[in-house]
Design a protein around this motif. Structure first.
Motif, PDB file in Angstrom:
ATOM      1  N   GLU A   1     -13.020 -29.458 -49.584  1.00  0.00           N
ATOM      2  CA  GLU A   1     -12.739 -28.261 -50.396  1.00  0.00           C
ATOM      3  C   GLU A   1     -12.990 -28.576 -51.871  1.00  0.00           C
ATOM      4  O   GLU A   1     -13.587 -27.783 -52.594  1.00  0.00           O
ATOM      5  CB  GLU A   1     -11.290 -27.804 -50.202  1.00  0.00           C
ATOM      6  CG  GLU A   1     -10.920 -27.372 -48.780  1.00  0.00           C
ATOM      7  CD  GLU A   1     -11.472 -26.002 -48.403  1.00  0.00           C
ATOM      8  OE1 GLU A   1     -12.256 -25.424 -49.172  1.00  0.00           O
ATOM      9  OE2 GLU A   1     -11.120 -25.509 -47.313  1.00  0.00           O
TER      10      GLU A   1
ATOM     11  N   GLU B   1     -12.278 -22.319 -54.143  1.00  0.00           N
ATOM     12  CA  GLU B   1     -12.271 -23.681 -53.582  1.00  0.00           C
ATOM     13  C   GLU B   1     -11.233 -24.569 -54.268  1.00  0.00           C
ATOM     14  O   GLU B   1     -10.705 -25.491 -53.645  1.00  0.00           O
ATOM     15  CB  GLU B   1     -13.671 -24.317 -53.656  1.00  0.00           C
ATOM     16  CG  GLU B   1     -14.782 -23.539 -52.945  1.00  0.00           C
ATOM     17  CD  GLU B   1     -14.630 -23.455 -51.429  1.00  0.00           C
ATOM     18  OE1 GLU B   1     -13.582 -23.837 -50.888  1.00  0.00           O
ATOM     19  OE2 GLU B   1     -15.584 -22.967 -50.776  1.00  0.00           O
TER      20      GLU B   1
ATOM     21  N   HIS C   1      -8.200 -23.801 -52.372  1.00  0.00           N
ATOM     22  CA  HIS C   1      -8.276 -24.389 -51.018  1.00  0.00           C
ATOM     23  C   HIS C   1      -7.984 -25.892 -51.066  1.00  0.00           C
ATOM     24  O   HIS C   1      -7.285 -26.428 -50.208  1.00  0.00           O
ATOM     25  CB  HIS C   1      -9.667 -24.178 -50.398  1.00  0.00           C
ATOM     26  CG  HIS C   1     -10.042 -22.731 -50.248  1.00  0.00           C
ATOM     27  ND1 HIS C   1     -11.273 -22.343 -49.785  1.00  0.00           N
ATOM     28  CD2 HIS C   1      -9.355 -21.586 -50.503  1.00  0.00           C
ATOM     29  CE1 HIS C   1     -11.331 -21.019 -49.755  1.00  0.00           C
ATOM     30  NE2 HIS C   1     -10.179 -20.545 -50.193  1.00  0.00           N
TER      31      HIS C   1
HETATM   32 FE   LIG Z   1     -13.001 -23.581 -48.961  1.00  0.00          FE
END
Ligand SMILES: [Fe+2]
Ligand SMILES: [Fe+2]
Length: 322
Positions: free
Chosen positions: A134, A168, A171
């Motif tokens: 990620e 991201e 994440h």
């Molecule tokens: Fe992701």
């Protein structure tokens, strides 16, 4: 149409509290050259948990190679391995190099492999590797946004890539929290300095990492959001899955825009790279290690289920390219 296809494939995911979400580990190392080799990470197993085919236990003096064949039979011959002894000097754990299925967008020039050194649990290693991937997706999208702008892409694609980079970051934090819960440190992302690239190279990376790997990642995230027995994993993935679906759609929009600007020969090369990435993904599904321990907690599909997901994705790709 992509959204509908993925939703149809996810209908096969057994929602909790149904059991039988045979899971299967996922972790994310660096992209190999071009369409890449399957990712490998180090994973430590308790020797006392390993069983021979006849149900017996390994010989006391078994080598790490012999133990790794039991722990991760898909990785035969085994890669580098080591034994770790307890206080009494007897080997208690074995660290093997195992193949994991990897999903998500990796930047070109990713140097770090997402593996966790030391004795962390398999789940810890899994979440740490997922967090690493990620985190690696952040510079991948930041770079993509800058390159799209430089190549004159529509502003909405540039904005969407920047938004994806911000997704991201969240994440990576969410997966990092799960890794921390299992005492696993998240490996630092190392990426080679970016150099300006021609549009075809950007499009090639997007075809492999976005149209195939991140689209498959969206499927896995959706599956885990339904299947994970650990409620924190389920909740984290439920927040991540819609973002990943958006990223998958963005990959295909970028693909359509880039192809419209490239000649026929370049379009064929991109199509072939995408097909090869699908074949790699199929190979990874066959080679990746399956662990019962992840069945209850991480929510990943069984090998058989993953086969169907990759097949569904491959059919979608052929339709989308037509
Ligand atoms: Fe992701
Ligand atoms: Fe993503």
């Amino acid at each position: 149409m992509l959204r509908r296809t993925l939703a149809r494939l996810l209908l096969a995911a057994p929602a909790l509290p149904l059991l039988g979400c045979n899971m299967y580990t996922s972790s994310c190392g660096p992209a190999g050259e071009g369409t890449g080799e399957p990712s490998k990470v180090n994973q430590t197993f308790r020797i006392a948990d390993l069983q021979l085919a006849d149900g017996g236990t390994p010989e006391p003096g078994a080598s790490c190679e012999q133990l790794c064949v039991l722990a991760a039979p898909q990785d035969n011959p085994p890669g580098p391995c080591s034994l770790q002894s307890g206080d009494g000097g007897t080997p208690e754990t074995v660290t093997c190099t195992v193949t994991f299925l990897c999903e998500g967008r990796r930047p070109e020039g990713l140097l770090s492999d997402g593996s966790v050194d030391g004795r962390v649990s398999a789940l810890g290693a899994l979440f740490a590797s997922m967090a690493h991937l990620e985190a690696a997706s952040v510079p991948a999208f930041e770079r993509l946004a800058r390159e799209l702008e430089a190549h004159g892409a529509p502003a909405r694609l540039v904005r969407a890539a920047r938004r994806a980079a911000a997704d991201e970051v969240r994440h990576a934090q969410a997966m990092g929290t799960l890794a921390e819960r299992h005492g696993a440190p998240v490996p630092t992302v190392e990426v080679e300095p970016f150099q300006p690239r021609a549009l075809e190279r950007l499009a090639l990376e997007n075809a492999v990492e976005g149209c195939v790997r991140e689209t498959f990642g969206a499927l896995l995230a959706g599956w885990q959001a339904r299947c994970a027995g650990d409620s924190e994993v389920r909740q984290s993935l439920a927040r991540i899955a819609p973002d990943e679906l958006r990223h998958a759609e963005l990959s295909w929009e970028i693909d359509a825009w880039a192809l419209s600007r490239l000649d026929e020969a370049a379009r064929r090369r991109i199509q072939e790279a995408r097909r090869e990435a699908l074949r790699t993904l199929q190979r990874e599904v066959e080679e990746s290690v399956e662990q019962e321990e992840f069945v209850r907690l991480a929510g990943l599909p069984s090998r058989e289920q993953a086969r169907k997901l990759v097949q569904g994705l491959a059919e979608w790709v052929i339709t989308a390219e037509a």
